[in-house]
Design a protein around this motif. Structure first.
Motif, PDB file in Angstrom:
ATOM      1  N   ASP A  58       0.862  -1.177   0.000  1.00 21.12           N
ATOM      2  CA  ASP A  58       0.000   0.000   0.000  1.00 21.12           C
ATOM      3  C   ASP A  58       0.896   1.224   0.000  1.00 21.12           C
ATOM      4  O   ASP A  58       1.867   1.282   0.767  1.00 21.12           O
ATOM      5  CB  ASP A  58      -0.894   0.038   1.239  1.00 21.12           C
ATOM      6  CG  ASP A  58      -2.012  -0.995   1.203  1.00 21.12           C
ATOM      7  OD1 ASP A  58      -2.177  -1.676   0.173  1.00 21.12           O
ATOM      8  OD2 ASP A  58      -2.715  -1.111   2.218  1.00 21.12           O
ATOM      9  N   PHE A  59       0.576   2.188  -0.850  1.00 21.48           N
ATOM     10  CA  PHE A  59       1.346   3.423  -0.931  1.00 21.48           C
ATOM     11  C   PHE A  59       0.426   4.589  -0.638  1.00 21.48           C
ATOM     12  O   PHE A  59      -0.693   4.642  -1.154  1.00 21.48           O
ATOM     13  CB  PHE A  59       1.951   3.614  -2.326  1.00 21.48           C
ATOM     14  CG  PHE A  59       2.874   2.506  -2.731  1.00 21.48           C
ATOM     15  CD1 PHE A  59       4.072   2.316  -2.061  1.00 21.48           C
ATOM     16  CD2 PHE A  59       2.557   1.661  -3.766  1.00 21.48           C
ATOM     17  CE1 PHE A  59       4.929   1.292  -2.428  1.00 21.48           C
ATOM     18  CE2 PHE A  59       3.404   0.642  -4.144  1.00 21.48           C
ATOM     19  CZ  PHE A  59       4.593   0.460  -3.474  1.00 21.48           C
ATOM     20  N   THR A  60       0.902   5.519   0.177  1.00 18.88           N
ATOM     21  CA  THR A  60       0.161   6.744   0.418  1.00 18.88           C
ATOM     22  C   THR A  60       0.692   7.791  -0.536  1.00 18.88           C
ATOM     23  O   THR A  60       1.896   8.064  -0.567  1.00 18.88           O
ATOM     24  CB  THR A  60       0.311   7.224   1.867  1.00 18.88           C
ATOM     25  OG1 THR A  60      -0.191   6.190   2.725  1.00 18.88           O
ATOM     26  CG2 THR A  60      -0.458   8.507   2.108  1.00 18.88           C
ATOM     27  N   ASN A  61      -0.202   8.345  -1.313  1.00 13.70           N
ATOM     28  CA  ASN A  61       0.165   9.386  -2.263  1.00 13.70           C
ATOM     29  C   ASN A  61       0.417  10.667  -1.482  1.00 13.70           C
ATOM     30  O   ASN A  61      -0.501  11.221  -0.875  1.00 13.70           O
ATOM     31  CB  ASN A  61      -0.965   9.564  -3.282  1.00 13.70           C
ATOM     32  CG  ASN A  61      -0.602  10.499  -4.391  1.00 13.70           C
ATOM     33  OD1 ASN A  61       0.225  11.387  -4.229  1.00 13.70           O
ATOM     34  ND2 ASN A  61      -1.236  10.306  -5.532  1.00 13.70           N
ATOM     35  N   THR A  62       1.656  11.137  -1.482  1.00 10.86           N
ATOM     36  CA  THR A  62       2.003  12.335  -0.716  1.00 10.86           C
ATOM     37  C   THR A  62       1.350  13.585  -1.295  1.00 10.86           C
ATOM     38  O   THR A  62       1.260  14.600  -0.615  1.00 10.86           O
ATOM     39  CB  THR A  62       3.530  12.535  -0.663  1.00 10.86           C
ATOM     40  OG1 THR A  62       4.030  12.635  -1.999  1.00 10.86           O
ATOM     41  CG2 THR A  62       4.207  11.401   0.071  1.00 10.86           C
ATOM     42  N   ARG A  63       0.867  13.507  -2.510  1.00 13.21           N
ATOM     43  CA  ARG A  63       0.257  14.675  -3.148  1.00 13.21           C
ATOM     44  C   ARG A  63      -1.184  14.903  -2.680  1.00 13.21           C
ATOM     45  O   ARG A  63      -1.633  16.031  -2.595  1.00 13.21           O
ATOM     46  CB  ARG A  63       0.290  14.514  -4.665  1.00 13.21           C
ATOM     47  CG  ARG A  63       1.706  14.472  -5.234  1.00 13.21           C
ATOM     48  CD  ARG A  63       1.693  13.879  -6.653  1.00 13.21           C
ATOM     49  NE  ARG A  63       3.009  13.591  -7.153  1.00 13.21           N
ATOM     50  CZ  ARG A  63       3.697  12.470  -6.887  1.00 13.21           C
ATOM     51  NH1 ARG A  63       3.196  11.546  -6.103  1.00 13.21           N
ATOM     52  NH2 ARG A  63       4.888  12.294  -7.400  1.00 13.21           N
ATOM     53  N   ASN A  64      -1.917  13.782  -2.390  1.00 14.90           N
ATOM     54  CA  ASN A  64      -3.326  13.965  -2.020  1.00 14.90           C
ATOM     55  C   ASN A  64      -3.771  13.129  -0.817  1.00 14.90           C
ATOM     56  O   ASN A  64      -4.922  13.187  -0.421  1.00 14.90           O
ATOM     57  CB  ASN A  64      -4.232  13.670  -3.219  1.00 14.90           C
ATOM     58  CG  ASN A  64      -4.120  12.246  -3.709  1.00 14.90           C
ATOM     59  OD1 ASN A  64      -3.604  11.369  -3.020  1.00 14.90           O
ATOM     60  ND2 ASN A  64      -4.606  12.010  -4.920  1.00 14.90           N
ATOM     61  N   GLY A  65      -2.881  12.294  -0.276  1.00 16.62           N
ATOM     62  CA  GLY A  65      -3.204  11.494   0.901  1.00 16.62           C
ATOM     63  C   GLY A  65      -3.923  10.185   0.621  1.00 16.62           C
ATOM     64  O   GLY A  65      -4.181   9.411   1.543  1.00 16.62           O
ATOM     65  N   LEU A  88       9.648   1.125  -7.935  1.00 14.59           N
ATOM     66  CA  LEU A  88       9.386   2.241  -8.837  1.00 14.59           C
ATOM     67  C   LEU A  88       8.156   3.025  -8.383  1.00 14.59           C
ATOM     68  O   LEU A  88       8.174   4.263  -8.334  1.00 14.59           O
ATOM     69  CB  LEU A  88       9.191   1.705 -10.258  1.00 14.59           C
ATOM     70  CG  LEU A  88       9.130   2.703 -11.386  1.00 14.59           C
ATOM     71  CD1 LEU A  88      10.460   3.422 -11.544  1.00 14.59           C
ATOM     72  CD2 LEU A  88       8.768   1.986 -12.688  1.00 14.59           C
ATOM     73  N   ASN A  89       7.101   2.315  -8.013  1.00 15.36           N
ATOM     74  CA  ASN A  89       5.884   2.985  -7.540  1.00 15.36           C
ATOM     75  C   ASN A  89       6.085   3.627  -6.175  1.00 15.36           C
ATOM     76  O   ASN A  89       5.546   4.702  -5.911  1.00 15.36           O
ATOM     77  CB  ASN A  89       4.717   1.996  -7.525  1.00 15.36           C
ATOM     78  CG  ASN A  89       4.162   1.789  -8.913  1.00 15.36           C
ATOM     79  OD1 ASN A  89       3.528   2.677  -9.470  1.00 15.36           O
ATOM     80  ND2 ASN A  89       4.427   0.636  -9.488  1.00 15.36           N
TER      81      ASN A  89
END
Length: 122
Positions: A58-65, A88-89
């Motif tokens: 699971d990745f948290t998008n730092t741009r939008n949470g 990479l992701n």
């Protein structure tokens, strides 16, 4: 031409025609992503048997949470493809790398597409 593989990834992998399959989606508040988006149950018997390896993050998008779940399935010997694609992701979602066409080309290669198919996609 790269075409939709939805519902065909497992068959392609079992036939040895696809070394890696990647699924991803926004994690809903329930935490459960439907089988038709990430086919965990379809792949499960093959993961249990060891004929396919499962990778997930699971990745948290730092741009939008938003939290995005990636589940990858690799043929034995192709595990490096899944590990590299997750890295990479991870770099992208942590805002340490901007996505561009080179990332798309590399992703296509890791998923086992031909150069011609990748160029058609791009």
């Amino acid at each position: 031409m790269i075409g939709p593989h939805e519902g065909k990834e497992l068959a392609l992998m079992l036939a040895g025609k696809k070394p890696l399959a990647m699924f991803h989606d926004l994690v809903p508040t329930s935490g459960t992503i439907p089988e038709e988006i990430i086919p965990e149950q379809a792949f499960a018997p093959h993961v249990t048997a060891g004929t396919i390896k499962r990778f997930a993050a699971d990745f948290t998008n730092t741009r939008n949470g938003d939290t995005i779940r990636y589940v990858l399935f690799a043929l034995p010997g192709a595990e490096w493809r899944a590990e590299f694609l997750l890295w990479l992701n991870r770099e992208f979602y942590a805002d340490r790398s901007a996505w561009n066409s080179a990332h798309d080309e590399l992703t296509g290669k890791l998923l086992g597409y031909s150069d011609a198919d990748i160029q058609d996609f791009l």
